[in-house]
Write a protein that holds these residues in place. Structure first.
Motif, mmCIF file in Angstrom:
data_model
loop_
_atom_site.group_PDB
_atom_site.id
_atom_site.type_symbol
_atom_site.label_atom_id
_atom_site.label_comp_id
_atom_site.label_asym_id
_atom_site.label_seq_id
_atom_site.Cartn_x
_atom_site.Cartn_y
_atom_site.Cartn_z
ATOM 1 N N PRO A 8 0.971 -1.266 -0.031
ATOM 2 C CA PRO A 8 0.008 0.075 -0.165
ATOM 3 C C PRO A 8 0.926 1.101 0.068
ATOM 4 C CG PRO A 8 -0.821 -1.562 1.685
ATOM 5 C CD PRO A 8 0.604 -1.998 1.015
ATOM 6 N N ASN A 9 0.344 2.156 -0.710
ATOM 7 C CA ASN A 9 1.363 3.498 -0.645
ATOM 8 C C ASN A 9 1.640 3.760 0.660
ATOM 9 O OD1 ASN A 9 1.176 3.733 -3.471
ATOM 10 N ND2 ASN A 9 -0.665 4.797 -3.413
ATOM 11 N N GLU A 10 0.891 3.848 1.564
ATOM 12 C CA GLU A 10 1.080 4.305 3.165
ATOM 13 C C GLU A 10 2.517 3.362 3.601
ATOM 14 O OE1 GLU A 10 -3.119 4.915 2.135
ATOM 15 O OE2 GLU A 10 -1.875 3.278 2.047
ATOM 16 N N ARG A 11 2.242 2.197 3.376
ATOM 17 C CA ARG A 11 3.434 1.391 3.777
ATOM 18 C C ARG A 11 4.742 1.874 3.020
ATOM 19 N NH1 ARG A 11 1.773 0.566 8.413
ATOM 20 N NH2 ARG A 11 0.459 -1.253 8.878
ATOM 21 N N ALA A 12 4.450 1.875 1.830
ATOM 22 C CA ALA A 12 5.758 2.366 1.159
ATOM 23 C C ALA A 12 6.284 3.736 1.396
ATOM 24 C CB ALA A 12 5.470 2.539 -0.530
ATOM 25 N N GLU A 13 5.495 4.639 1.705
ATOM 26 C CA GLU A 13 6.098 6.013 2.414
ATOM 27 C C GLU A 13 6.473 5.857 3.856
ATOM 28 O OE1 GLU A 13 7.295 9.563 2.541
ATOM 29 O OE2 GLU A 13 6.488 8.729 0.728
ATOM 30 N N GLN A 14 6.071 4.923 4.514
ATOM 31 C CA GLN A 14 6.594 4.532 6.092
ATOM 32 C C GLN A 14 8.075 3.970 5.903
ATOM 33 O OE1 GLN A 14 3.305 2.459 7.481
ATOM 34 N NE2 GLN A 14 2.999 3.928 9.020
ATOM 35 N N LEU A 15 8.001 2.971 4.761
ATOM 36 C CA LEU A 15 9.531 2.607 4.476
ATOM 37 C C LEU A 15 10.570 3.706 4.126
ATOM 38 C CD1 LEU A 15 9.192 -0.983 2.728
ATOM 39 C CD2 LEU A 15 10.073 -0.501 4.787
ATOM 40 N N ARG A 16 10.107 4.514 3.290
ATOM 41 C CA ARG A 16 11.019 5.661 2.857
ATOM 42 C C ARG A 16 11.447 6.461 4.165
ATOM 43 N NH1 ARG A 16 7.039 5.950 -0.940
ATOM 44 N NH2 ARG A 16 7.647 4.901 -2.831
ATOM 45 N N MET A 17 10.405 6.800 5.056
ATOM 46 C CA MET A 17 10.526 7.619 6.066
ATOM 47 C C MET A 17 11.634 6.800 7.018
ATOM 48 S SD MET A 17 6.617 8.733 6.850
ATOM 49 C CE MET A 17 6.789 9.544 8.433
ATOM 50 N N ILE A 18 11.463 5.703 7.234
ATOM 51 C CA ILE A 18 12.418 4.770 8.030
ATOM 52 C C ILE A 18 13.794 4.927 7.451
ATOM 53 C CG2 ILE A 18 13.116 2.636 8.732
ATOM 54 C CD1 ILE A 18 9.885 1.865 8.889
ATOM 55 N N ALA A 19 13.916 4.757 6.120
ATOM 56 C CA ALA A 19 15.226 4.762 5.372
ATOM 57 C C ALA A 19 15.719 6.129 5.479
ATOM 58 C CB ALA A 19 14.914 4.524 3.983
ATOM 59 N N ARG A 20 15.049 7.085 5.417
ATOM 60 C CA ARG A 20 15.739 8.388 5.473
ATOM 61 C C ARG A 20 16.137 8.592 6.921
ATOM 62 N NH1 ARG A 20 11.499 10.137 1.979
ATOM 63 N NH2 ARG A 20 9.909 10.456 3.687
ATOM 64 N N ALA A 21 15.375 8.356 7.967
ATOM 65 C CA ALA A 21 15.526 8.476 9.442
ATOM 66 C C ALA A 21 16.857 7.852 9.743
ATOM 67 C CB ALA A 21 14.718 8.071 10.285
ATOM 68 N N LYS A 22 17.194 6.625 9.094
ATOM 69 C CA LYS A 22 18.375 5.838 9.284
ATOM 70 C C LYS A 22 19.396 6.195 8.384
ATOM 71 C CE LYS A 22 16.103 2.012 11.587
ATOM 72 N NZ LYS A 22 16.235 0.324 11.706
ATOM 73 N N SER A 23 19.371 7.002 7.233
ATOM 74 C CA SER A 23 20.173 7.166 6.301
ATOM 75 C C SER A 23 20.457 5.876 5.590
ATOM 76 C CB SER A 23 21.567 8.006 6.789
ATOM 77 O OG SER A 23 21.356 9.073 7.554
#
Length: 149
Positions: A8-23
């Protein structure tokens, strides 16, 4: 070969957010999750489609695709180190690459070369190449080390 998984788009965006937060990249975030589940015992550490076995004085790496390489048991840790550090096997580190080519590579004919965001292991007999993402190469290195013990 990469697999595309629908989220779902929401989960994909959450993954992007996690990735950004962890560099990190999304594949790195997912790799961390998989390794955490391996550590918990949820799944085995073996890589699906790859079989790493000790056959007397040798380690054999076989893929479901038919790819196969054999190396002396004592050289397993050398190949494992190279796979683990494959992200660093670049022209900026010609000394390590030379040691590999003159050492295990010369002895067995097995070659490891960078390829985009990964590496390829080249069979000395068939010249077939087996591509691995860098984080999967690290997992294979761990399997080789475990087998060499």
């Amino acid at each position: 070969m990469p697999t595309h998984i629908s989220l779902p788009n929401e989960r994909a965006e959450q993954l992007r957010m996690i990735a950004r937060a962890k560099s990190q990249t999304i594949p790195e975030v997912i790799a961390d999750f998989v390794r955490a589940e391996i550590a918990k015992g949820t799944i085995p550490a073996d890589i699906p489609g790859l079989d790493v076995t000790k056959t007397g004085p040798e380690i054999v790496v076989k893929a479901a695709s038919g790819f196969e390489v054999t190396i002396p048991l004592g050289e397993g840790p050398t190949l494992a180190d190279l796979l683990r550090e494959s992200g660093e096997l670049t022209p900026s580190d010609p000394e390590r690459k030379a040691r590999w080519l003159e050492g295990l590579g010369a002895l067995t004919g097995v070659k490891v070369k960078r390829a985009g965001n990964g590496v390829k292991i080249v069979s000395p007999i068939t010249k077939r190449e087996f591509p691995l993402n860098l984080d999967v190469a690290v997992d294979l290195a761990n399997q080789i080390d475990k087998t060499a013990e």
